[in-house]
Design an enzyme around this catalytic site. Sequence first.
Site, PDB file in Angstrom:
ATOM      1  N   LYS A   8       6.624 -32.786  19.390  1.00 23.57           N
ATOM      2  CA  LYS A   8       5.806 -33.961  19.088  1.00 23.57           C
ATOM      3  C   LYS A   8       5.705 -34.088  17.573  1.00 23.57           C
ATOM      4  CE  LYS A   8       1.174 -35.871  19.880  1.00 23.57           C
ATOM      5  NZ  LYS A   8      -0.145 -35.604  20.519  1.00 23.57           N
ATOM      6  N   LYS A  44       8.548 -36.730  21.515  1.00 22.36           N
ATOM      7  CA  LYS A  44       7.671 -37.857  21.213  1.00 22.36           C
ATOM      8  C   LYS A  44       7.559 -38.009  19.704  1.00 22.36           C
ATOM      9  CE  LYS A  44       2.899 -39.477  21.825  1.00 22.36           C
ATOM     10  NZ  LYS A  44       1.537 -39.130  22.280  1.00 22.36           N
TER      11      LYS A  44
END
Length: 325
Positions: A194, A247
């Site tokens: 992330k 992400k």
Amino acid sequence: MFKRLRRLRLSSNIRELIKETRLDIRDFIYPLFAISGNGIKNEIPSMPGVYQMSPDVIVEECEQLKTLGIYHILLFGIPSHKDSCGSEALSDTGIVPKTIRAIKAKHPDITITADLCFCEYTDHGHCGIIDTKLKTVDNDATLEILAQQAVVLCSSGANIIAPSTMMDGMVWMIRNQLDKAGFSHIPIMSYSTKFSSAYYGPFREVAQSSPSFGDRKSYQEDPANRKEAILESLNDEAEGADILMVKPALAYLDIVRDIRERTLLPLAVYNVSGEYAMLKAAQTAGIIDYESVMIETMLSFKRAGADIIISYHAKEVAKYLLDRK
């Protein structure tokens, strides 16, 4: 030249036969944002078509999702109370446990992935307990409460746990506590890579989770670091993650491919709020063929190696696919 001419002359039926990458709505997860109250459906200005919804409205929304073939959701909560340690995230009467139970009562066939983080629950907007000396998140103290939150969510009926804090050791800690609590069957979909990204801006509006000081660069991934990004996901796999995730998605397709080539685990991408908002803004401005660009974008995620796509476009994708059946 002769080969090129033959390729161009293929009929549409033959092109469909040899298509390498296909979209299937069963591969999509649709994010939903729960807020306390009744009959509430607040549209987010920066994200047209995305809403904060009270549990009763989310139950109705799930009925519509099923008509489109969408049976997987990712659930976030916007609590009415915030404090320094995100205590409402640990309550079985909190907004997410309450919403999970409401959904399961009416739609037991909906698969609920529960986001596991504290940024929505803390008054400082960071993803865990703050180390006051270092002015950043205390990794080990946060692990303890993450594990507690995971047990609360599973006890409420969550089918998948998705830790998104990017704390070191989070998957191992959560897996250990879930197993002890009798939830060894619950898979963990880790936000394993992330990035500290500017693409999250609109999400922080809908989730009311902007940091009150500093940023999250000390615990989220540096967008410049490719090798470290790969290592983060491989570490989570070693700790027991069942599904990995990258992400954001669109600006990091190289990382998706890198991780895909190094793991046999299912791989998800999160098509984040900023990516969604940009396409919506371009649609409003009339400068793109919105539907075509949306589908091309989804295909790029699958082509890069994603098995699962978390996207605010999921309902639109479903309608597109249904229209072509």
